[in-house]
Write an enzyme that holds these catalytic residues in place. Structure first.
Site, mmCIF file in Angstrom:
data_model
loop_
_atom_site.group_PDB
_atom_site.id
_atom_site.type_symbol
_atom_site.label_atom_id
_atom_site.label_comp_id
_atom_site.label_asym_id
_atom_site.label_seq_id
_atom_site.Cartn_x
_atom_site.Cartn_y
_atom_site.Cartn_z
ATOM 1 N N LYS A 116 -8.959 -8.635 -1.249
ATOM 2 C CA LYS A 116 -9.761 -7.960 -0.219
ATOM 3 C C LYS A 116 -11.252 -8.250 -0.328
ATOM 4 O O LYS A 116 -11.929 -8.371 0.674
ATOM 5 C CB LYS A 116 -9.496 -6.452 -0.230
ATOM 6 C CG LYS A 116 -8.078 -6.116 0.203
ATOM 7 C CD LYS A 116 -8.000 -4.847 1.011
ATOM 8 C CE LYS A 116 -6.607 -4.747 1.653
ATOM 9 N NZ LYS A 116 -6.346 -3.482 2.286
ATOM 10 N N LYS A 198 4.144 -9.600 6.888
ATOM 11 C CA LYS A 198 4.669 -8.243 7.095
ATOM 12 C C LYS A 198 4.020 -7.561 8.307
ATOM 13 O O LYS A 198 2.866 -7.855 8.647
ATOM 14 C CB LYS A 198 4.541 -7.405 5.817
ATOM 15 C CG LYS A 198 3.151 -6.954 5.489
ATOM 16 C CD LYS A 198 3.173 -5.846 4.430
ATOM 17 C CE LYS A 198 1.791 -5.263 4.325
ATOM 18 N NZ LYS A 198 1.706 -3.972 3.680
ATOM 19 N N LYS A 201 -0.242 -2.190 10.436
ATOM 20 C CA LYS A 201 -0.880 -1.324 11.420
ATOM 21 C C LYS A 201 -2.223 -1.876 11.859
ATOM 22 O O LYS A 201 -2.768 -1.460 12.861
ATOM 23 C CB LYS A 201 -1.033 0.098 10.881
ATOM 24 C CG LYS A 201 -1.890 0.240 9.626
ATOM 25 C CD LYS A 201 -2.048 1.703 9.283
ATOM 26 C CE LYS A 201 -2.193 2.093 7.834
ATOM 27 N NZ LYS A 201 -2.738 1.223 6.845
HETATM 28 P P1 ATP Z 1 -3.298 -2.453 6.233
HETATM 29 O O1 ATP Z 1 -2.731 -3.596 7.010
HETATM 30 O O2 ATP Z 1 -4.149 -1.538 7.051
HETATM 31 O O3 ATP Z 1 -3.932 -2.855 4.924
HETATM 32 P P2 ATP Z 1 -0.587 -1.687 6.085
HETATM 33 O O4 ATP Z 1 -0.311 -1.415 7.511
HETATM 34 O O5 ATP Z 1 -0.132 -2.971 5.545
HETATM 35 O O6 ATP Z 1 -2.113 -1.513 5.801
HETATM 36 P P3 ATP Z 1 -0.379 0.371 4.061
HETATM 37 O O7 ATP Z 1 -1.147 1.514 4.574
HETATM 38 O O8 ATP Z 1 -0.960 -0.482 3.015
HETATM 39 O O9 ATP Z 1 0.099 -0.515 5.287
HETATM 40 O O10 ATP Z 1 1.064 0.851 3.588
HETATM 41 C C1 ATP Z 1 1.477 2.172 3.382
HETATM 42 C C2 ATP Z 1 2.920 2.166 2.914
HETATM 43 O O11 ATP Z 1 3.785 1.621 3.900
HETATM 44 C C3 ATP Z 1 3.143 1.333 1.650
HETATM 45 O O12 ATP Z 1 4.062 1.988 0.816
HETATM 46 C C4 ATP Z 1 3.727 0.056 2.172
HETATM 47 O O13 ATP Z 1 4.574 -0.602 1.268
HETATM 48 C C5 ATP Z 1 4.513 0.524 3.393
HETATM 49 N N1 ATP Z 1 4.523 -0.543 4.385
HETATM 50 C C6 ATP Z 1 3.456 -1.042 5.039
HETATM 51 N N2 ATP Z 1 3.820 -2.039 5.873
HETATM 52 C C7 ATP Z 1 5.158 -2.169 5.728
HETATM 53 C C8 ATP Z 1 6.132 -3.034 6.324
HETATM 54 N N3 ATP Z 1 5.803 -3.947 7.223
HETATM 55 N N4 ATP Z 1 7.419 -2.893 5.958
HETATM 56 C C9 ATP Z 1 7.766 -1.959 5.053
HETATM 57 N N5 ATP Z 1 6.910 -1.129 4.462
HETATM 58 C C10 ATP Z 1 5.617 -1.215 4.782
#
Ligand code: ATP
Ligand code: LTN
Length: 335
Positions: A116, A198, A201
């Site tokens: 990051k 993956k 959001k």
């Molecule tokens: P960002 O992209 O804003 O960094 P993110 O959307 O990837 O964040 P996080 O907030 O880091 O998501 O994730 C919160 C939780 O949701 C974590 O436990 C993560 O493993 C799970 N998670 C996030 N994206 C996925 C996905 N695509 N599939 C399964 N689990 C997910």
């Protein structure tokens, strides 16, 4: 007979966007299953969110979005403690103590920090460096036994365990040393536009992500336009056909059917028929979540009351741990 103490679970999601189906499948679905057997603390990690520059109004809105999203996905605020991290000042207070226990070397080895902080120079702040220490404070304050996290957070859990052991050794036993709870593979949802990445959001391309606030038509459109592979038949092959495999994972969650059953169902049929069925299944699956989400979001007074109650319960627990820590560290007490 004395009631047996339930083991404690703590987890959280950073409010850097609206909840999406990946959070449900990879995280919240597990939390929902665990909430009866454990004493659960689920928080909205807004302190973590500002390690990336945020627009204040967006952060405020998204914090409530995530809290409402938790409940819409099945978290019961009467069974769990649901709260916002910044409402419990003990998180930042314990972070300072833990910062002074963390070596520069171990913080520098965190791969999320390296990724990051390398992304752009503008975002190279000290908060990002100490992000995993704040996460350790989140967990240790509640004496969590188990922490459900994605694979990407495993290293932060390892640091948390090391800090707990270090504190316990240097002073005296104070913290529970937590175990990670990593969901099984297959729980990962991929981007609908780039299925090797993956679903996230914060993806710039909205078509890549199914948000829990999406309308029926938006869900249909996103699934129908999902990037698939050059094959024609419906077969689960994550490596060579990640696009179809991802849609099969979604369809399977919505219908409860196994991959083998899905393959049989669509034998002799093509992508178009499968996408049609997957879209309808997801529309049906996500509708109750969206309706509950919108209902909760339309009543901020009620949502705030729930969060105030959660903050109070969380603070009572956090305060107990912090008081012990301050005493052991040697901070002078007033009386
Ligand atoms: P960002 O992209 O804003 O960094 P993110 O959307 O990837 O964040 P996080 O907030 O880091 O998501 O994730 C919160 C939780 O949701 C974590 O436990 C993560 O493993 C799970 N998670 C996030 N994206 C996925 C996905 N695509 N599939 C399964 N689990 C997910
Ligand atoms: N860093 C986590 C969110 C998070 C968390 C926590 C998870 C903040 N504090 C404590 C578990 C326990 C993430 O990005 N998924």
């Amino acid at each position: 007979m004395e009631e047996q103490k339930k083991p404690v679970i703590l987890s959280g999601i950073t409010p850097s966007g609206v909840l999406m189906i990946g959070h449900y499948m990879g995280a919240i679905r597990n939390w929902v299953a665990l909430q009866h057997e454990y004493e659960c603390f689920f928080m909205v990690a807004d302190l973590h969110a500002i390690t990336v520059r945020q627009t204040p109004a967006d952060l405020r809105r998204r914090t409530l979005d995530i809290a409402a999203g938790y409940i819409a996905c099945g978290i019961d605020p009467d069974l769990c403690t649901l709260f916002v991290q910044s409402h419990v000042p003990e998180h930042t207070q314990l972070t300072w103590v833990l910062n002074c226990l963390t070596s520069m070397g171990e913080a520098s080895r965190m791969t999320q920090f390296k990724d990051k902080s390398g992304e752009n120079a503008e975002n190279n702040n000290v908060g990002l460096f100490t992000y995993p220490v704040l996460m350790a404070a989140d967990i240790l304050l509640y004496q969590a036994d188990l922490v459900p996290v994605g694979d990407d957070q495993k290293q932060h859990l390892e640091l948390t365990r090391n800090l707990a052991e270090r504190f316990n050794f240097r002073y005296s036993p104070t913290f529970t040393v937590p175990e990670p709870f990593i969901p099984p593979v297959g729980a990962r949802v991929m981007s609908l536009q780039e299925p090797t990445k993956k679903m996230s959001k914060s993806d710039k391309n909205e078509k890549a992500t199914l948000f829990i606030s999406d309308t029926d038509d938006a869900i249909r459109m996103k699934i129908k336009r999902a990037v698939t592979d050059s094959g024609t038949d419906i077969r689960f092959d994550e490596k060579n056909r990640p696009g179809v495999a991802n849609l099969m994972t979604l369809y399977s969650t919505a219908t409860g059917k196994s991959n083998a059953e899905i393959e049989r169902e669509f034998e002799g049929l093509g992508y178009a028929e499968f996408k049609e069925a997957a879209a309808e299944a997801m529309v049906g699956f996500m509708r109750p979540m969206r309706e509950r989400f919108l209902e909760l979001r339309s009543d901020t007074t009620m949502l705030n009351a729930l969060l105030a109650k959660g903050a109070e319960t969380a603070r009572n627990r956090a305060r107990r741990t912090l008081r012990k820590v301050y005493k052991k560290v040697g901070f002078a007490e007033l009386g």
